[in-house]
Design a protein around this motif. Structure first.
Motif, short mmCIF file in Angstrom:
data_model
loop_
_atom_site.label_atom_id
_atom_site.label_comp_id
_atom_site.label_asym_id
_atom_site.label_seq_id
_atom_site.Cartn_x
_atom_site.Cartn_y
_atom_site.Cartn_z
N ALA A 64 38.54 32.78 45.54
CA ALA A 64 37.38 32.93 44.28
C ALA A 64 37.19 34.27 44.08
CB ALA A 64 36.22 32.18 44.63
N VAL A 65 37.06 35.13 44.84
CA VAL A 65 36.83 36.57 44.92
C VAL A 65 38.01 37.30 44.07
CG1 VAL A 65 36.26 39.03 46.05
CG2 VAL A 65 35.29 36.77 46.74
N LYS A 66 39.12 36.90 44.43
CA LYS A 66 40.20 37.56 43.92
C LYS A 66 40.49 37.33 42.53
CE LYS A 66 45.24 38.12 44.36
NZ LYS A 66 46.30 38.02 45.31
N GLN A 67 39.94 36.10 42.02
CA GLN A 67 40.14 35.47 40.75
C GLN A 67 39.11 36.16 40.00
OE1 GLN A 67 40.01 31.22 40.94
NE2 GLN A 67 42.30 30.78 41.20
N ARG A 68 37.90 36.27 40.55
CA ARG A 68 36.76 36.88 39.67
C ARG A 68 36.96 38.38 39.30
NH1 ARG A 68 34.49 37.97 36.11
NH2 ARG A 68 32.12 38.01 35.96
N LEU A 69 37.50 39.10 40.35
CA LEU A 69 37.75 40.37 40.14
C LEU A 69 38.92 40.76 39.32
CD1 LEU A 69 37.39 41.83 43.90
CD2 LEU A 69 35.74 41.70 41.97
N SER A 70 39.63 39.96 38.95
CA SER A 70 40.89 39.83 37.99
C SER A 70 40.36 39.91 36.64
CB SER A 70 41.87 38.77 38.46
OG SER A 70 42.44 39.21 39.61
#
Length: 176
Positions: free
Chosen positions: A38-44
């Motif tokens: 979730a964090v990786k997707q949001r930061l992208s």
């Protein structure tokens, strides 16, 4: 700047990814793989790339910090808010909520004004001394691990009033 409040953000991600998380286990902690995804997707997302971002409450441990270092988007500043265990205990174990109004009170810094309200105050179970001592113990261990991953992090004295802490953070965010 985009502030990512992890708990709120994960709620929405879990609604989308519900099929990956067994509903029978929803009462426990969110699986680490889901948090990281979730964090990786949001930061992208474009807004994070163009406006910047602040992670609050993440990473929580060494493993998450090492995974964050492997993401495409790296933090350019990391802050540790420093406060003594006693101050943490004073701030948490002395707070309570009015069951009727939902107002938050603190025995020392914001006491209830009437006896009627004082009788309605209820402390959260997680604010008990026993729970807080265990959380502090775990936090001190995990914090030391995080500091090993981010040795150049800025340490902020968080014993002071909240608006002073905010100003100290803001000053350091606005400097190169």
């Amino acid at each position: 700047m985009i502030k990512l409040l992890l708990g709120f953000f994960l709620f929405f991600c879990l609604c989308v990814c519900w099929y990956r998380w067994i509903p029978d286990r929803c009462s426990g902690p969110v699986p680490a793989t889901l948090v990281l995804q979730a964090v990786k997707q949001r930061l992208s997302r474009v807004d994070c790339s163009s406006r910047g971002w602040v992670l609050h409450g993440f990473p929580c441990n060494w493993h998450q910090a090492k995974c964050l270092q492997g993401f495409q988007h790296q933090p350019n500043r990391v802050f540790f808010l420093e406060v003594t265990d006693q101050v943490c205990l004073d701030r948490t174990t002395l707070r309570a909520t009015d069951r009727v109004s939902g107002e938050r009170y603190h025995t020392v810094t914001r006491p209830a004004q009437t006896v009627e309200v004082q009788h309605r105050l209820q402390a959260a179970p997680d604010d008990s001394l026993e729970v807080m001592l265990e959380r502090l113990k775990r936090y001190r261990t995990e914090s030391a691990d995080l500091q090993s991953v981010f040795p150049d992090a800025v340490h902020i004295d968080a014993v002071q009033k909240s608006h002073n802490v905010f100003e100290a953070l803001e000053r350091r965010l606005n400097t190169n």
